[in-house]
Scaffold this motif. Sequence first.
Motif, short mmCIF file in Angstrom:
data_model
loop_
_atom_site.label_atom_id
_atom_site.label_comp_id
_atom_site.label_asym_id
_atom_site.label_seq_id
_atom_site.Cartn_x
_atom_site.Cartn_y
_atom_site.Cartn_z
N PRO A 173 60.37 71.64 77.49
CA PRO A 173 59.39 71.54 77.38
C PRO A 173 59.52 73.15 76.71
N SER A 174 60.71 74.41 77.19
CA SER A 174 61.10 75.37 75.97
C SER A 174 60.74 75.01 74.63
N CYS A 175 61.02 73.96 73.99
CA CYS A 175 61.52 73.75 72.50
C CYS A 175 60.54 73.70 71.80
N LEU A 176 60.49 74.32 70.20
CA LEU A 176 59.43 74.19 69.53
C LEU A 176 59.57 72.84 68.40
N ARG A 177 58.64 71.98 68.67
CA ARG A 177 58.05 71.19 67.43
C ARG A 177 58.89 71.76 66.63
N PHE A 178 59.53 70.95 65.34
CA PHE A 178 59.95 70.92 64.06
C PHE A 178 59.19 70.48 63.22
N GLU A 179 58.42 70.76 62.58
CA GLU A 179 57.26 70.44 61.56
C GLU A 179 57.37 70.22 59.93
N VAL A 180 57.84 69.09 59.24
CA VAL A 180 57.40 69.24 57.51
C VAL A 180 56.44 68.64 57.21
N ASP A 181 55.59 69.44 56.39
CA ASP A 181 54.76 68.48 55.32
C ASP A 181 53.86 68.31 56.70
N CYS B 113 56.98 75.60 61.15
CA CYS B 113 56.54 74.93 60.58
C CYS B 113 57.51 75.68 58.76
N LEU B 114 58.06 75.05 58.19
CA LEU B 114 58.31 75.94 56.57
C LEU B 114 57.56 75.80 55.95
N SER B 115 57.65 77.16 55.36
CA SER B 115 56.48 77.75 54.12
C SER B 115 55.67 76.80 53.46
N PRO B 116 54.71 77.05 52.46
CA PRO B 116 53.87 76.21 52.36
C PRO B 116 54.42 75.83 51.07
N GLY B 117 54.78 77.04 50.33
CA GLY B 117 55.82 76.82 49.14
C GLY B 117 56.45 75.97 49.12
N LEU B 118 57.46 75.29 49.83
CA LEU B 118 58.77 74.69 50.16
C LEU B 118 57.87 73.32 50.11
N ASP B 119 57.46 72.45 49.32
CA ASP B 119 56.83 72.19 49.06
C ASP B 119 57.26 70.66 48.52
N SER B 120 58.43 70.68 48.74
CA SER B 120 59.40 69.49 47.47
C SER B 120 60.45 68.87 48.51
N TYR B 121 60.69 68.17 48.22
CA TYR B 121 62.62 67.96 48.87
C TYR B 121 63.52 68.36 48.34
N THR C 290 72.20 69.32 62.40
CA THR C 290 71.24 69.30 63.31
C THR C 290 70.29 68.61 64.20
N GLY C 291 71.92 69.38 64.86
CA GLY C 291 71.29 69.59 66.60
C GLY C 291 70.79 70.77 66.60
N LEU C 292 70.11 71.92 65.78
CA LEU C 292 69.95 73.26 65.60
C LEU C 292 68.74 72.46 65.73
N PHE C 293 68.35 71.89 65.37
CA PHE C 293 66.97 71.80 65.17
C PHE C 293 66.31 70.24 65.77
N GLY C 294 66.98 69.28 66.36
CA GLY C 294 66.73 68.51 66.93
C GLY C 294 66.22 67.12 65.55
N VAL C 295 66.72 67.01 64.41
CA VAL C 295 66.46 66.23 63.90
C VAL C 295 67.13 64.76 63.64
N THR C 296 66.37 62.96 64.28
CA THR C 296 67.30 62.46 65.01
C THR C 296 68.47 61.93 63.28
N ARG C 297 69.75 61.69 63.92
CA ARG C 297 70.35 61.13 62.93
C ARG C 297 70.76 59.58 63.67
N TYR C 298 71.10 58.88 62.48
CA TYR C 298 71.23 57.77 62.25
C TYR C 298 72.95 57.27 61.51
N GLY C 299 73.10 56.59 62.37
CA GLY C 299 74.51 55.94 62.35
C GLY C 299 74.87 54.40 62.48
#
Length: 300
Positions: free
Chosen positions: A28-36, A67-75, A125-134
């Motif tokens: 409940p205290s986490c923030l969503r990490f959004e990209v594009d 979110c990331l800065s709008p200027g960061l618009d590519s991979y 990756t744990g700092l942003f909670g992004v899914t890790r695949y293995g």
Amino acid sequence: MANCAWSEKVLRLLRRMNNFHSAGSCRPSCLRFEVDGAQVGWIPPHVAPLLTRYPEVFCPPRGGAVCLSPGLDSYGRRSEAVDGVLQNLRQEGTLSCLRGWRDERYSVMPTFSDAPLMWMERAATGLFGVTRYGVHVNGYTMGGCGEVSMWLGRRSLSKQTYPGLLDNVAAGGLAAGVGVKHTAVKECQEEARIPASVAEEARPAGTVSYTYEDDEGVYAETQFVFDLELPPEFRPSVGDGEVQDFLLLPIHEVKELLVTDDFKPNCAMVVLDFLIRHSFIQPDTEPCYQHFMAGLHHTL
């Protein structure tokens, strides 16, 4: 009839590996990490304030999201900018997870089938909670009377995580730009010296998914599972030093071991999934069957 004590230990394992979904978690205290415009993770409360120091990379939290800065618009731009922040935080030495920096790039995307939006250092990756695949490979043999035995590896004592614990015959993280089956074959060759001609026979058998939190961050993980029947005469051998030894055990012994502290937790889940799929655990005799299934396939 099921062993109630064993079943309860399995449930404890699954609750532990899915504690991000439990009452009292930091979710409940986490923030969503959004990209594009797409959510790709969860930022824990202790991490968000650190990101505000880099306004050229991260926008101020708004609407429960970062979110990331709008200027960061590519991979490439996204990856390089975030990596620069992480390198600075690494030098500061206040985030313990970054001390385990691996120089391994993991893809960041909303779901596995989506095009990657950026890459990120594995240790971060744990700092942003992004899914890790293995990828995890169940290596097993069939006896003359149909009895099943499983090969387990014992992790090297020099491993950064879970040293000395039991593991699947081969497993590894899915690096950015590398295929799932390719990773399975590569890990079999590198860790257990299983020839490519044999490893290519590994069959995809689904996934195991879970999300847990600890003091360092939020870990959403999906493991692609493969089953590999090995010839009875074949013996895996130590390859790249990730494993110190291999054991061949009857499946009933493996079942008992998976609820002990001697087993790496997510590998125990992969073995549990194998036991269910191969009918060593059945719904008529295991009252927790449905809970097991839910705990093995828990997604955000």
